[in-house]
Design an enzyme around this catalytic site. Structure first.
Site, PDB file in Angstrom:
ATOM      1  N   GLU A  30     -12.331 -39.928 -44.217  1.00 30.45           N
ATOM      2  CA  GLU A  30     -13.638 -40.183 -44.826  1.00 30.45           C
ATOM      3  C   GLU A  30     -13.543 -41.029 -46.089  1.00 30.45           C
ATOM      4  OE1 GLU A  30     -12.823 -37.370 -43.382  1.00 30.45           O
ATOM      5  OE2 GLU A  30     -14.426 -37.019 -41.937  1.00 30.45           O
TER       6      GLU A  30
ATOM      7  N   HIS B  49     -19.912 -26.504 -42.066  1.00 32.29           N
ATOM      8  CA  HIS B  49     -20.593 -27.486 -41.208  1.00 32.29           C
ATOM      9  C   HIS B  49     -22.110 -27.347 -41.292  1.00 32.29           C
ATOM     10  CE1 HIS B  49     -16.624 -27.838 -39.304  1.00 32.29           C
ATOM     11  NE2 HIS B  49     -17.048 -28.880 -38.652  1.00 32.29           N
TER      12      HIS B  49
HETATM   13  C1  TPP Z   1     -12.654 -34.017 -42.701  1.00 32.81           C
HETATM   14  C2  TPP Z   1     -13.214 -33.824 -41.342  1.00 32.81           C
HETATM   15  N1  TPP Z   1     -13.640 -34.906 -40.666  1.00 32.81           N
HETATM   16  C3  TPP Z   1     -14.141 -34.771 -39.413  1.00 32.81           C
HETATM   17  C4  TPP Z   1     -14.234 -33.541 -38.822  1.00 32.81           C
HETATM   18  C5  TPP Z   1     -14.840 -33.388 -37.424  1.00 32.81           C
HETATM   19  N2  TPP Z   1     -13.774 -33.049 -36.478  1.00 32.81           N
HETATM   20  C6  TPP Z   1     -13.514 -31.770 -36.148  1.00 32.81           C
HETATM   21  S1  TPP Z   1     -12.172 -31.650 -35.132  1.00 32.81           S
HETATM   22  C7  TPP Z   1     -11.974 -33.316 -35.127  1.00 32.81           C
HETATM   23  C8  TPP Z   1     -10.851 -33.913 -34.360  1.00 32.81           C
HETATM   24  C9  TPP Z   1      -9.559 -33.416 -34.882  1.00 32.81           C
HETATM   25  O1  TPP Z   1      -8.499 -34.009 -34.193  1.00 32.81           O
HETATM   26  P1  TPP Z   1      -7.062 -33.421 -34.389  1.00 32.81           P
HETATM   27  O2  TPP Z   1      -6.744 -33.311 -35.838  1.00 32.81           O
HETATM   28  O3  TPP Z   1      -6.134 -34.248 -33.569  1.00 32.81           O
HETATM   29  O4  TPP Z   1      -7.134 -31.943 -33.835  1.00 32.81           O
HETATM   30  P2  TPP Z   1      -7.448 -31.482 -32.327  1.00 32.81           P
HETATM   31  O5  TPP Z   1      -8.915 -31.259 -32.242  1.00 32.81           O
HETATM   32  O6  TPP Z   1      -6.967 -32.528 -31.420  1.00 32.81           O
HETATM   33  O7  TPP Z   1      -6.695 -30.199 -32.183  1.00 32.81           O
HETATM   34  C10 TPP Z   1     -12.938 -33.945 -35.898  1.00 32.81           C
HETATM   35  C11 TPP Z   1     -13.041 -35.394 -36.085  1.00 32.81           C
HETATM   36  C12 TPP Z   1     -13.824 -32.431 -39.584  1.00 32.81           C
HETATM   37  N3  TPP Z   1     -13.930 -31.187 -39.115  1.00 32.81           N
HETATM   38  N4  TPP Z   1     -13.298 -32.606 -40.819  1.00 32.81           N
END
Ligand code: TPP
Ligand code: TPP
Ligand code: MG
Ligand code: MG
Lengths: 323, 334, 323, 334
Positions: A59, A128
């Site tokens: 972000e 959230h």
């Molecule tokens: C700072 C932040 N940005 C965006 C999100 C929204 N978000 C939740 S899970 C996710 C994907 C996360 O990917 P990863 O770290 O690879 O974990 P995975 O879901 O694959 O286990 C996103 C973008 C968030 N929770 N926190």
């Protein structure tokens, strides 16, 4: 006029503005693959494939890129997936975007819209569901806009995109699917103007976001008690249309300020303080705020329903100030 | 850009402009005419000049809290900069910015910055802007070794690398972060070694040597301009003064400073090279120094004679003027 | 009682608490080499060398480390060199520190003090002069404390360190060198209590930070106009001592709220709104706020002096509400 | 920890506990009993179990939005976790946290986290706490491949490396970040390659293979416990379900998912190993599965029968109770 959902109206505004001005681009997480969680950026990748950037989870980087691109003459529309995550980019918003024009003595312009889906939606708990409009109101150099209907969503987003200064654009997740009439053509609404949604003589309810609709419902119920309530949609929180708000309160003599966020040091506090300061001689009762209790958003639906303010909270508050 | 005698003279002059501008600003601070923090760039001149000598007017530069050198090297006018330090209305920012916020948008110098590491992502954004417009402008971001620890370094360079943007990240590793020696708080000696995380070239260069900086930066700028994506340059350098004025410099020995001033002064080092190559005569050297002295004296005079901003300036430039017709927040207050 | 400077008082509090409780540690930039820019942490490295951590420039990391250490049973005192840089660590403060107890249903405790040197000092312009108390007031789960004297600085910092929940501790840079009496012994002051600094009958001035001293000076001047002004130091902004504040205003019938920050959506807005809500029947005039205009802090001293509110702004406001 | 048959049975059981807990939670979501987002960990079980099987009860674990597996592997009770998903008062967090915030502080499981990358610095902080106290507790932080782009990754690991803290950073690279394939938004295939920036060991391991994960994590935990500082582990893994419920998964093919489910199921893979080594009979396998089924059925029953939190719970746990005597902000509102 057509009837659109809130997110359709936003999408239309984006498409129209991007068509009009090729300096506009969209940047954010998952904005291509899925059009974002609320599909607001849907279709842009197909129509303007060069002008939409799907990013890694960064972000501060996204926001900083927006600031730099804006200073270099572009018009970024930044999507922060949930407003809660703007906490990861506060320096970029507050110390960079907001202050650049001032610090450079007017040389810099940061024409940037930061879209912030906010408030409770599905039950996603404390990290959230935040709103925090007052944070950005408190920062000079930022503009804060909160549409409550699809028509306003479209008209305000178009104006926000055209603004030469940064706009924090709050989109309450719960009303993305709500519907409403949207004027045809190049529908724009000036920033800094509140809207009187319903005229009334006995009390003014100043409302923010989804509380506008609830206030209108409350106003109908209050008719039965013999109260003729005026409802003002604050709509633009910074600059705040103190003129319209105070004129209304001076006329009715009573004011209730409603927001969905915690009222403690919230947007409603500022509005209440302004009213108290400017309308004292006309006030016939205290200015009362309706908002969430000062707690993080819980997960359990059984708790959430005691957090988010509803119609009865408004009717109760209006009755109270009229006493 | 190949080294012509003209370019060398220009670069040599620019280093002197930075040196004398700052020494004068420093003196003016002790006189009380300049206020606020003054982060002296002296000693690091070869970095700003070596990099910016590869840039076009329309290329973008973003700086740090220590950016007098970046501004001057990008072509900013010393008299308006001096006026800014004096807090005068004729300053580059009308007296609203001061040392840490000097900017000259007419030269695409998008500003010094008071927040460490805050320029990296915006430089990436400016590069994105040129790419979107289809121009071949390059963006350069200067930052200190301290900034390399910040998340913005990681996120900002990460995005530049992902989109192969025309941007050059220049870390000025002067081995101190405010009052802390870098190696007290860092694990890698060279910031260039972090480039691997972004799959971009990382180069370390002697920042006291103008010719080397010019060459390394030249390659990076060229690569960026041709669509080859970002480079991370670490320029090993040294600041001759304390972190900012009033610094007692207990964290380093005066021997260390003396050694650097005596044997690694970028201006003297480059002068030697120029003399060896017969690019500059002693007379020309004197002439350049005198000309710069005059320029700086003029700058001070200009600053001294300029008016202060007036109270009504307090509330301008918060938002663009077109929008100021509507009642503003803050009106009621006070 | 001894006379100490504000920063000496803070230093004493830190030393005493670290002596008392070995779970306390200090973390921040330049906290060893220089005792921080205001020398508040001076001497700690000598006395408690294992319990002070000088960091790279990584506010989010520092704050996150603080949160984790606190959850694991330690008591970190985090120094953010200038409050402006807390923008680089807002997720850690707002989504982590503040919400952990709630989100875990009371399992987590985050006993952490975040020290925030704030406001104008030397002329450092927009990115080194902010205050933003209201941001943190608006976040449930955080406590916000603003001492205005050396005695309060010591007593409140000690209590803040002992609190099981996060405290944002605002230190106005301009008063670090101010002097005042500091009680001997284990001097602590409960959070959540305002202080009546001067009693009066005609009007209440509620003041924050350095505005307390200015309000006391204004009160003396106002005596000449025949006004007997009560001055309340809000001191703890969250929890806010609405009881003491409202009791005073109800008694005097007039209120002015003074802060150094922009009043728009600032701490003063909340206090004004609370007074308007609770004291309406007793108010004989509008509740007026005194604060900065809503602009970033400029650099030039000639501009700064028109931004920071001074004694005449307070006397003027009091006269105005008394009209 | 060496692989004994007992440990293997325990690990095998734990993988089943995660698998069946989640599949049941998933089913309960479709029934409407569980609400909110459910980020399924199925497919990644070997990572949580392989890592946590090296941990002591007093070691710290910090998780992500996808943390049912981390909690269960650290020993959390499925019935309280299920009750939490139901939003019940008997849940691990009294119904206040939900899936993204499950925590069990009695096990030093310091919480799942809804903010991507937000656990990394706190895990470093927990490690600092053990170091300060002089215990030899180790902290483990799980995070996704998406988190590796965040500034908190850089800052958090940077501090752990600087102070050589007892912490293991475990990146679960499941190749997707919400709906985006990792390589659309990343330049490095392996997150382990970023370890160089912090001068700590970086290891990549097949996250579908419990034995390998267990070994690699064992070394890292051992090194941390002995004062050797942090390790960055990348576990290459795969999630069998969408990002969260309702995901249409347009960004990946069903063939890809089928292939992973068929040939890279961590439970089946480990079962084969156990059978080959004669560590488990078919009967024992059935017994384990039945026992886990019973446990999960009990969990659902417990969740169903538990009461919802009462309205007064809304305002508790904001601050510690001792402090709640004073008038609180928010009192006046509503
Ligand atoms: C700072 C932040 N940005 C965006 C999100 C929204 N978000 C939740 S899970 C996710 C994907 C996360 O990917 P990863 O770290 O690879 O974990 P995975 O879901 O694959 O286990 C996103 C973008 C968030 N929770 N926190
Ligand atoms: C985010 C942030 N943290 C802290 C500071 C305070 N600060 C100003 S300059 C400085 C040291 C910077 O070191 P480096 O990046 O190496 O630059 P140098 O001063 O050596 O040129 C610090 C800590 C700041 N301005 N911004
Ligand atoms: Mg440095
Ligand atoms: Mg992933």
């Amino acid at each position: 006029m057509r009837t659109l959902t809130f997110s359709e109206a936003l999408r239309e505004a984006l498409h129209e503005e991007m068509e009009r001005d090729e300096t506009i681009f969209v940047i954010g997480e998952d904005v291509i693959t899925h059009g974002g969680p609320y599909k607001v950026t849907d279709g842009i990748a197909e129509r303007f494939p060069e002008r939409i950037f799907e990013t890694p989870i960064a972000e501060a980087g996204i926001m900083g890129v927006g600031v730099g691109a804006a200073m270099a003459g572009m018009n970024p529309v930044v999507e922060i997936m949930y407003m809660d995550f703007v906490t990861c980019a506060m320096d970029e918003v507050v110390n960079q975007a907001a202050k650049m024009r001032y610090m450079t003595g007017g040389q810099a312009s940061v024409p940037m819209v930061i879209r912030l889906p906010c408030g409770v939606g599905r039950l996603l708990a404390a990290q959230h569901s935040q709103i925090m409009e007052s944070w950005f109101m408190h920062v000079p150099g930022l503009q804060v806009v909160v549409p409550s209907t699809p028509g306003d969503a479209k008209g305000l987003l178009k104006t926000a995109i055209r603004s030469p200064d940064p706009v924090l654009f709050f989109e309450y997740k719960r009303i993305y699917t709500s519907t409403g009439e949207v004027p045809d053509g190049d529908h724009t609404i000036p920033l800094g103007q509140a809207k009187i949604c319903r005229e009334g003589e006995d009390a003014t309810v100043v409302a923010i976001g989804p509380m506008v609709q609830k206030s209108l419902e409350a106003a109908v119920l209050l008719e039965d008690d013999g109260y003729d309530v005026e409802v003002v949609d604050a709509r633009s929180l910074s600059p705040l249309d103190t003129e319209t708000i105070c004129e209304s309160v001076s006329r009715t003599g009573h004011a209730v300020v409603c927001g969905e966020d915690s009222s403690f040091a919230g947007a409603a506090s500022e509005i209440a303080a302004v009213i108290g300061e400017n309308c004292f001689r006309d006030l016939k009762g205290p200015v009362v705020r309706v908002g969430s209790p000062h707690v993080p958003m819980p997960f359990s639906s059984e708790l959430v329903k005691h957090v988010v303010p509803e119609v009865p909270d408004i009717t109760e508050a209006v009755s109270r100030v009229m006493m | 850009m190949a080294l012509s005698p003209e370019l060398c003279k220009k670069m040599y002059t620019d280093m002197w402009r930075i040196r004398l501008f700052e020494e004068e600003a420093n003196r003016q601070t002790s006189l009380g005419s300049v206020v606020g923090a003054l982060h002296m760039y002296c000693g690091e001149e070869a970095v700003a000049v070596g990099v910016c000598s590869n840039l076009r007017d329309d290329d973008y530069v973003l700086g740090t809290h220590r950016s007098h050198g970046h501004c001057l090297a990008k072509g900013a006018e010393s008299h308006r900069m001096m006026a800014e330090l004096f807090g005068k209305a004729t300053g580059t920012c009308g007296g609203k910015g001061g040392s840490m916020h000097i900017a000259d948008f007419s030269l695409n110098m998008l500003g010094a910055n008071g927040i460490v590491g805050a320029g990296i992502a915006p430089a990436t954004g400016a590069a994105l802007a040129s790419k979107l417009r289809g121009t071949d402008q390059v963006s350069v971001c200067f930052f200190g070794d301290g900034a390399a620890a910040r998340g913005t370094f990681h996120e900002g360079i990460g995005l530049g690398a992902l989109w192969k943007l025309p941007v050059v990240y220049v870390c000025e590793n002067n081995q101190y972060q405010q009052w802390v020696p870098r190696m007290n708080v860092a694990v890698l000696d060279s910031v260039a070694d972090m480039a691997g995380s972004y799959a971009i070239p990382g180069v370390s260069v002697d920042g006291q040597n103008l010719v080397e900086v010019h060459e390394v930066a030249g390659e990076a700028v060229e690569r960026a301009r041709k669509g080859g994506g970002p480079t991370l340059i670490e320029a090993r350098t040294y600041r001759f003064y304390g972190h900012s004025l009033g610094d007692e410099e207990q964290y380093r020995s005066s021997e260390e400073v003396d050694e650097m001033r005596t044997n690694h002064d970028p201006i003297q080092t480059f002068l030697l090279t120029m003399m060896e190559q017969d690019w500059l005569t002693e007379e020309e050297d004197m002439e350049i120094q005198n000309q710069v002295k005059d320029e700086i004296a003029e700058a001070v005079k200009f600053a001294e004679e300029s008016p202060y901003p007036t109270p009504d300036n307090v509330t301008t430039d918060v938002l663009a003027p077109e929008q100021s017709d509507k009642s503003r927040p803050g009106e009621v207050a006070r």
